[in-house]
Design an enzyme around this catalytic site. Structure first.
Site, PDB file in Angstrom:
ATOM      1  N   ILE A  35      10.755-119.470 -30.624  1.00 42.90           N
ATOM      2  CA  ILE A  35       9.791-118.490 -30.125  1.00 42.90           C
ATOM      3  C   ILE A  35       9.488-117.409 -31.169  1.00 42.90           C
ATOM      4  O   ILE A  35       8.459-116.724 -31.089  1.00 42.90           O
ATOM      5  CB  ILE A  35      10.310-117.860 -28.811  1.00 42.90           C
ATOM      6  CG1 ILE A  35       9.172-117.339 -27.958  1.00 42.90           C
ATOM      7  CG2 ILE A  35      11.339-116.775 -29.083  1.00 42.90           C
ATOM      8  CD1 ILE A  35       9.592-117.012 -26.533  1.00 42.90           C
ATOM      9  N   ASN A  90      23.225-121.242 -38.175  1.00 43.21           N
ATOM     10  CA  ASN A  90      23.957-119.995 -38.348  1.00 43.21           C
ATOM     11  C   ASN A  90      25.178-120.022 -37.434  1.00 43.21           C
ATOM     12  O   ASN A  90      25.064-120.343 -36.249  1.00 43.21           O
ATOM     13  CB  ASN A  90      23.069-118.801 -38.003  1.00 43.21           C
ATOM     14  CG  ASN A  90      21.862-118.700 -38.917  1.00 43.21           C
ATOM     15  OD1 ASN A  90      21.945-119.043 -40.092  1.00 43.21           O
ATOM     16  ND2 ASN A  90      20.740-118.246 -38.390  1.00 43.21           N
ATOM     17  N   HIS A 103      22.786-124.494 -32.456  1.00 41.99           N
ATOM     18  CA  HIS A 103      21.434-125.003 -32.717  1.00 41.99           C
ATOM     19  C   HIS A 103      21.238-125.182 -34.219  1.00 41.99           C
ATOM     20  O   HIS A 103      21.787-124.440 -35.030  1.00 41.99           O
ATOM     21  CB  HIS A 103      20.367-124.055 -32.168  1.00 41.99           C
ATOM     22  CG  HIS A 103      20.581-122.614 -32.532  1.00 41.99           C
ATOM     23  ND1 HIS A 103      21.505-121.831 -31.884  1.00 41.99           N
ATOM     24  CD2 HIS A 103      20.018-121.828 -33.482  1.00 41.99           C
ATOM     25  CE1 HIS A 103      21.496-120.615 -32.406  1.00 41.99           C
ATOM     26  NE2 HIS A 103      20.610-120.585 -33.394  1.00 41.99           N
ATOM     27  N   HIS A 105      18.318-124.997 -37.000  1.00 44.77           N
ATOM     28  CA  HIS A 105      16.955-124.574 -37.310  1.00 44.77           C
ATOM     29  C   HIS A 105      16.343-125.607 -38.252  1.00 44.77           C
ATOM     30  O   HIS A 105      16.970-125.984 -39.248  1.00 44.77           O
ATOM     31  CB  HIS A 105      16.958-123.239 -38.057  1.00 44.77           C
ATOM     32  CG  HIS A 105      17.430-122.070 -37.273  1.00 44.77           C
ATOM     33  ND1 HIS A 105      16.570-121.212 -36.635  1.00 44.77           N
ATOM     34  CD2 HIS A 105      18.675-121.586 -37.027  1.00 44.77           C
ATOM     35  CE1 HIS A 105      17.255-120.252 -36.042  1.00 44.77           C
ATOM     36  NE2 HIS A 105      18.547-120.449 -36.267  1.00 44.77           N
TER      37      HIS A 105
HETATM   38  P1  5GP Z   1      20.086-117.660 -34.458  1.00 49.71           P
HETATM   39  O1  5GP Z   1      19.739-116.251 -34.834  1.00 49.71           O
HETATM   40  O2  5GP Z   1      21.108-117.679 -33.331  1.00 49.71           O
HETATM   41  O3  5GP Z   1      20.470-118.537 -35.595  1.00 49.71           O
HETATM   42  O4  5GP Z   1      18.735-118.279 -33.909  1.00 49.71           O
HETATM   43  C1  5GP Z   1      18.329-118.140 -32.593  1.00 49.71           C
HETATM   44  C2  5GP Z   1      16.857-118.481 -32.557  1.00 49.71           C
HETATM   45  O5  5GP Z   1      16.485-118.665 -31.202  1.00 49.71           O
HETATM   46  C3  5GP Z   1      15.968-117.378 -33.123  1.00 49.71           C
HETATM   47  O6  5GP Z   1      15.240-117.895 -34.228  1.00 49.71           O
HETATM   48  C4  5GP Z   1      15.081-116.986 -31.963  1.00 49.71           C
HETATM   49  O7  5GP Z   1      13.748-116.745 -32.334  1.00 49.71           O
HETATM   50  C5  5GP Z   1      15.193-118.175 -31.018  1.00 49.71           C
HETATM   51  N1  5GP Z   1      15.079-117.837 -29.622  1.00 49.71           N
HETATM   52  C6  5GP Z   1      15.733-116.848 -28.973  1.00 49.71           C
HETATM   53  N2  5GP Z   1      15.400-116.842 -27.670  1.00 49.71           N
HETATM   54  C7  5GP Z   1      14.507-117.851 -27.497  1.00 49.71           C
HETATM   55  C8  5GP Z   1      13.802-118.351 -26.354  1.00 49.71           C
HETATM   56  O8  5GP Z   1      13.912-117.860 -25.236  1.00 49.71           O
HETATM   57  N3  5GP Z   1      12.994-119.410 -26.556  1.00 49.71           N
HETATM   58  C9  5GP Z   1      12.845-119.991 -27.791  1.00 49.71           C
HETATM   59  N4  5GP Z   1      12.001-121.024 -27.879  1.00 49.71           N
HETATM   60  N5  5GP Z   1      13.490-119.554 -28.887  1.00 49.71           N
HETATM   61  C10 5GP Z   1      14.310-118.490 -28.732  1.00 49.71           C
END
Ligand code: 5GP
Ligand code: ZN
Length: 142
Positions: A35, A90, A103, A105
């Site tokens: 998102i 991450n 997750h 990326h």
């Molecule tokens: P992190 O920072 O944990 O490596 O990445 C988490 C990712 O999840 C971020 O890039 C953020 O934009 C995405 N994200 C967080 N909440 C949501 C959501 O509700 N829907 C979607 N599609 N992505 C999300």
């Protein structure tokens, strides 16, 4: 832990109680658009089961994720015309993890896209490389 977590946004996406732009779903894995993309087409690939991070994944869940990653990568490149990708997970707040549901990326890259990591290689002092090799190899054989 693999049961859904009540406060986990990705568990809510898996359950369908939070909408997401889904691109692939298998028995164990879901892929959907981030998102807050670093580039258009930035995609997240997750196990449907809740695990906090990569080190906690059972081999079979990791295998299911790994099996779809190249396919998602090919589709993202084909759909976006990207010149390359960064694929990363991450792990921990210190590494920038904000959602505690593991997750990958998949980030489309182009030359001059302005995305940059502060990648500053170090060098090992005498003997440190071998000492580190032994420590990690020992952990892996235990
Ligand atoms: P992190 O920072 O944990 O490596 O990445 C988490 C990712 O999840 C971020 O890039 C953020 O934009 C995405 N994200 C967080 N909440 C949501 C959501 O509700 N829907 C979607 N599609 N992505 C999300
Ligand atoms: Zn979750």
């Amino acid at each position: 832990m693999s049961h859904p977590e009540a406060n986990c946004v990705f568990c809510k996406i898996v359950a369908g109680t939070l909408p997401a732009a889904r691109v692939l779903e298998t028995g164990e894995v879901l892929a959907f658009l981030d998102i807050g993309p670093l580039a258009p087409g930035h995609t997240l690939v997750i196990p449907k089961a809740h695990y906090t991070n990569l080190p906690t994944l059972p081999d079979e869940v990791a295998a299911a994720l790994g099996a779809v990653l190249p396919r998602v990568c090919r589709a993202v490149v084909a759909a976006t015309g990207a010149e390359g990708l960064n694929v990363l997970s991450n792990t921990g707040a210190v590494a920038g993890q904000s959602v505690e549901h593991v997750h990958w990326h998949v980030i489309p890259r182009r030359f001059q896209d302005g995305i940059a990591w502060p990648w500053r290689p170090l060098t090992y002092a005498d003997g440190e490389l071998e000492a580190m090799r032994r420590r990690i190899a020992c952990e892996l054989s235990g």
